[in-house]
Design a protein around this motif. Sequence first.
Motif, PDB file in Angstrom:
ATOM      1  N   LYS A  32       0.849  -1.194   0.000  1.00  0.00           N
ATOM      2  CA  LYS A  32       0.000   0.000   0.000  1.00  0.00           C
ATOM      3  C   LYS A  32       0.878   1.235   0.000  1.00  0.00           C
ATOM      4  O   LYS A  32       1.838   1.337   0.753  1.00  0.00           O
ATOM      5  N   LEU A  33       0.533   2.200  -0.856  1.00  0.00           N
ATOM      6  CA  LEU A  33       1.238   3.474  -0.895  1.00  0.00           C
ATOM      7  C   LEU A  33       0.595   4.442   0.087  1.00  0.00           C
ATOM      8  O   LEU A  33      -0.568   4.276   0.455  1.00  0.00           O
ATOM      9  N   PRO A  34       1.343   5.464   0.512  1.00  0.00           N
ATOM     10  CA  PRO A  34       0.751   6.475   1.396  1.00  0.00           C
ATOM     11  C   PRO A  34      -0.442   7.147   0.719  1.00  0.00           C
ATOM     12  O   PRO A  34      -0.529   7.186  -0.510  1.00  0.00           O
ATOM     13  N   THR A  65      -5.829   1.089  -7.673  1.00  0.00           N
ATOM     14  CA  THR A  65      -6.592   1.720  -6.606  1.00  0.00           C
ATOM     15  C   THR A  65      -7.752   0.808  -6.244  1.00  0.00           C
ATOM     16  O   THR A  65      -8.483   0.355  -7.115  1.00  0.00           O
ATOM     17  N   LYS A  66      -7.857   0.512  -4.958  1.00  0.00           N
ATOM     18  CA  LYS A  66      -8.964  -0.304  -4.451  1.00  0.00           C
ATOM     19  C   LYS A  66      -9.886   0.627  -3.680  1.00  0.00           C
ATOM     20  O   LYS A  66      -9.470   1.212  -2.678  1.00  0.00           O
ATOM     21  N   ARG A  67     -11.068   0.750  -4.170  1.00  0.00           N
ATOM     22  CA  ARG A  67     -12.024   1.693  -3.592  1.00  0.00           C
ATOM     23  C   ARG A  67     -12.154   1.494  -2.081  1.00  0.00           C
ATOM     24  O   ARG A  67     -12.394   0.397  -1.594  1.00  0.00           O
ATOM     25  N   GLY A  68     -11.970   2.579  -1.344  1.00  0.00           N
ATOM     26  CA  GLY A  68     -12.098   2.536   0.108  1.00  0.00           C
ATOM     27  C   GLY A  68     -10.887   1.985   0.837  1.00  0.00           C
ATOM     28  O   GLY A  68     -10.848   1.988   2.064  1.00  0.00           O
ATOM     29  N   GLN A  69      -9.894   1.488   0.092  1.00  0.00           N
ATOM     30  CA  GLN A  69      -8.716   0.890   0.727  1.00  0.00           C
ATOM     31  C   GLN A  69      -7.431   1.654   0.447  1.00  0.00           C
ATOM     32  O   GLN A  69      -6.526   1.672   1.265  1.00  0.00           O
ATOM     33  N   GLY A  70      -7.351   2.267  -0.731  1.00  0.00           N
ATOM     34  CA  GLY A  70      -6.153   3.026  -1.068  1.00  0.00           C
ATOM     35  C   GLY A  70      -5.530   2.579  -2.374  1.00  0.00           C
ATOM     36  O   GLY A  70      -6.138   1.885  -3.173  1.00  0.00           O
ATOM     37  N   THR A  71      -4.281   2.992  -2.562  1.00  0.00           N
ATOM     38  CA  THR A  71      -3.538   2.701  -3.784  1.00  0.00           C
ATOM     39  C   THR A  71      -2.420   1.719  -3.460  1.00  0.00           C
ATOM     40  O   THR A  71      -1.708   1.886  -2.471  1.00  0.00           O
TER      41      THR A  71
END
Length: 125
Positions: A32-34, A65-71
């Motif tokens: 996961k990226l910031p 990008t995962k919606r609601g989770q981040g990049t």
Amino acid sequence: MDEFNASKPIYLQLADRISRQIVSKELKAGEKLPSVRDMGIKYSVNPNTIQRTYSELEREGILETKRGQGTFVTEQEERLVEQRVQLQHEQIQLFVQVMQEMGCSSQEIISGLKDYLNKFDLGDE
């Protein structure tokens, strides 16, 4: 590291940095990226610039990008290998171009590179 070259858009410079971190495995597949906001703070740039950076890398297929989770860094290993090969070719092209502008022949470039790698024991030969 937070200095940018005025001749190239900041979002592309950031995309290059992230891409190099991915191919060097500093950023791992699936990592996961910031957040856009946190990354903006880290590099002292507008979050919109970070969003554009992430969008560019997503378009290239190395971020997801995962919606609601981040990049996240993609887990598609073949895409990461392609990215590494692409970056390698770009760096070789730049190197050869500069050497040719200096008047070096292909043979001089090859022998100079071999000498350099042998001198610093960086070669695989």
